[in-house]
Enzyme design. Structure first.
Site, short mmCIF file in Angstrom:
data_model
loop_
_atom_site.label_atom_id
_atom_site.label_comp_id
_atom_site.label_asym_id
_atom_site.label_seq_id
_atom_site.Cartn_x
_atom_site.Cartn_y
_atom_site.Cartn_z
CB SER A 142 -1.02 0.10 1.29
OG SER A 142 -1.36 1.26 1.71
CE1 TYR A 155 -4.39 -2.18 5.08
CE2 TYR A 155 -3.16 -0.12 4.68
CZ TYR A 155 -3.92 -1.42 4.17
OH TYR A 155 -4.20 -1.32 2.79
P1 NAD Z 1 -11.60 -6.37 -0.22
O1 NAD Z 1 -12.52 -6.22 0.97
O2 NAD Z 1 -12.58 -5.90 -1.49
O3 NAD Z 1 -11.23 -7.77 -0.36
C1 NAD Z 1 -10.40 -8.54 0.60
C2 NAD Z 1 -10.48 -10.05 0.33
O4 NAD Z 1 -9.81 -10.67 1.50
C3 NAD Z 1 -12.21 -10.48 0.69
O5 NAD Z 1 -12.81 -11.30 -0.38
C4 NAD Z 1 -11.88 -11.28 2.05
O6 NAD Z 1 -12.85 -12.23 2.01
C5 NAD Z 1 -10.55 -11.67 1.92
N1 NAD Z 1 -9.92 -11.89 3.11
C6 NAD Z 1 -10.03 -11.35 4.26
N2 NAD Z 1 -9.59 -11.72 5.28
C7 NAD Z 1 -9.07 -13.17 5.12
C8 NAD Z 1 -8.29 -14.29 5.63
N3 NAD Z 1 -8.07 -14.06 6.89
N4 NAD Z 1 -8.09 -15.37 4.55
C9 NAD Z 1 -8.44 -15.18 3.39
N5 NAD Z 1 -9.04 -14.15 2.68
C10 NAD Z 1 -9.34 -13.16 3.54
O7 NAD Z 1 -10.23 -5.62 -0.09
P2 NAD Z 1 -9.35 -4.61 -1.34
O8 NAD Z 1 -9.40 -3.30 -1.06
O9 NAD Z 1 -9.62 -5.45 -2.59
O10 NAD Z 1 -8.00 -5.16 -0.48
C11 NAD Z 1 -7.12 -6.24 -0.96
C12 NAD Z 1 -5.69 -5.64 -0.63
O11 NAD Z 1 -5.48 -4.38 -1.18
C13 NAD Z 1 -5.49 -5.64 0.85
O12 NAD Z 1 -4.26 -6.52 1.43
C14 NAD Z 1 -5.49 -4.27 1.12
O13 NAD Z 1 -4.72 -3.98 2.32
C15 NAD Z 1 -4.71 -3.86 -0.03
N6 NAD Z 1 -5.17 -2.20 -0.43
C16 NAD Z 1 -6.18 -1.96 -0.78
C17 NAD Z 1 -6.23 -0.44 -0.78
C18 NAD Z 1 -7.76 0.10 -1.24
O14 NAD Z 1 -7.79 1.30 -0.98
N7 NAD Z 1 -8.53 -0.67 -1.39
C19 NAD Z 1 -5.01 0.34 -0.89
C20 NAD Z 1 -4.00 -0.35 -0.94
C21 NAD Z 1 -3.87 -1.60 -0.42
#
Ligand code: NAD
Length: 260
Positions: A142, A155
């Site tokens: 991130s 985080y």
């Molecule tokens: P999201 O909530 O849309 O998807 C996350 C997925 O992870 C979900 O399907 C959930 O069921 C799964 N999950 C959660 N805990 C789990 C576990 N213990 N075991 C297996 N699966 C699990 O979120 P997203 O925004 O797509 O995030 C995905 C990644 O991107 C994360 O690591 C997040 O930190 C990172 N990220 C997101 C953003 C943002 O702005 N959305 C920015 C930077 C980084």
């Protein structure tokens, strides 16, 4: 097709960023293992991919559980003949000021983001090393792998930690042709972020619009969210890169929020 017949194990790929990567990688010819805590959603996503002619399976896994990680990697590898790409992407967000953060929530955050990355890496490297055809390990970091924000201590800590893990895997994996890199997105409007907007508004005592404009997108060059497609494109760059020239790196995709 940049990933023809490559096998990709993607955690958290039943939603958001992981799902978009799965869609793009399937279009590029990869066989996809949708690994998610939500088994029903993983199966539904795999079915969506199969409907487009791709090869995909859904597996249920909690990335903090070693036995479940090992079993799901074995299931995927058996179905498609090995593992070539790991995308360690599953993640959640919990926001509080440090002095109010419960130890249980701190440990939960580190377990999902760091233990999950370690366990999936260990299970997938075993296959990549034995296969002798190289591989690509990609961690979803991130901007918070580089920069801090209020309320996000575990985080930010975990996302910084992924860079250390990637650099180590890059050094250890080099002789096997296994590369490791980190993608560092800015804010992307996935369910993870939609949940944070009202939470931050409440904690900071401002409106939801102000959270978006003055907190999330304040430092970008154009006030725009990064998209799931933007992040998937960067994942494809790392996954499809043919040599160890691009390893141990972290690439920020954030509309200029963080420049390095
Ligand atoms: P999201 O909530 O849309 O998807 C996350 C997925 O992870 C979900 O399907 C959930 O069921 C799964 N999950 C959660 N805990 C789990 C576990 N213990 N075991 C297996 N699966 C699990 O979120 P997203 O925004 O797509 O995030 C995905 C990644 O991107 C994360 O690591 C997040 O930190 C990172 N990220 C997101 C953003 C943002 O702005 N959305 C920015 C930077 C980084």
């Amino acid at each position: 097709m940049q990933l023809k017949d490559k096998v990709a194990y993607i955690t958290g790929s039943a939603s958001g960023i992981g799902k978009e990567i799965a869609i793009l990688f399937a279009r590029e010819g990869a066989k996809i293992i949708i690994a998610d805590l939500n088994k029903e959603a993983a199966d539904a996503t795999a079915a969506e991919l199969k409907a487009t002619g791709a090869q995909a399976i859904g597996v249920g896994v909690d990335v903090t559980n070693e036995d479940q990680v090992n079993a799901s990697v074995e299931e995927g590898a058996a179905a498609f003949g090995g593992i070539d790409i790991l995308i360690s992407n599953a993640g959640i967000q919990i926001v509080h000021p440090v002095e109010e953060f419960s130890f249980a929530d701190w440990k939960k955050m580190l377990a999902i983001h760091l233990d999950g990355a370690f366990l999936t890496t260990k299970a997938c490297l075993k296959h990549m090393y034995a296969q002798g055809r190289g591989g690509s390990v990609i961690y979803m970091g991130s901007v918070h792998s580089k920069e801090a924000s209020l309320l996000k201590a575990p985080y930010v800590t975990a996302k910084h930690g992924l860079i250390g893990l990637a650099k180590t895997v890059a050094k250890e994996g080099a002789k096997h042709g296994v590369r490791a890199n980190v993608i560092c997105p800015g804010f992307v409007r996935t369910p993870l972020v939609e949940k944070q907007i009202p939470e931050q508004a409440k904690t900071l005592g401002i409106t939801e619009q102000e959270v978006i404009k003055n907190v999330m997108l304040k430092e970008t060059v154009d006030g725009e969210f990064t998209t799931t497609e933007d992040v998937a494109r960067v994942a494809l760059l790392f996954a499809g890169f043919p040599t160890n020239a691009l390893t141990g790196q972290s690439l920020v995709v954030s509309h200029g929020w963080f420049m390095q």
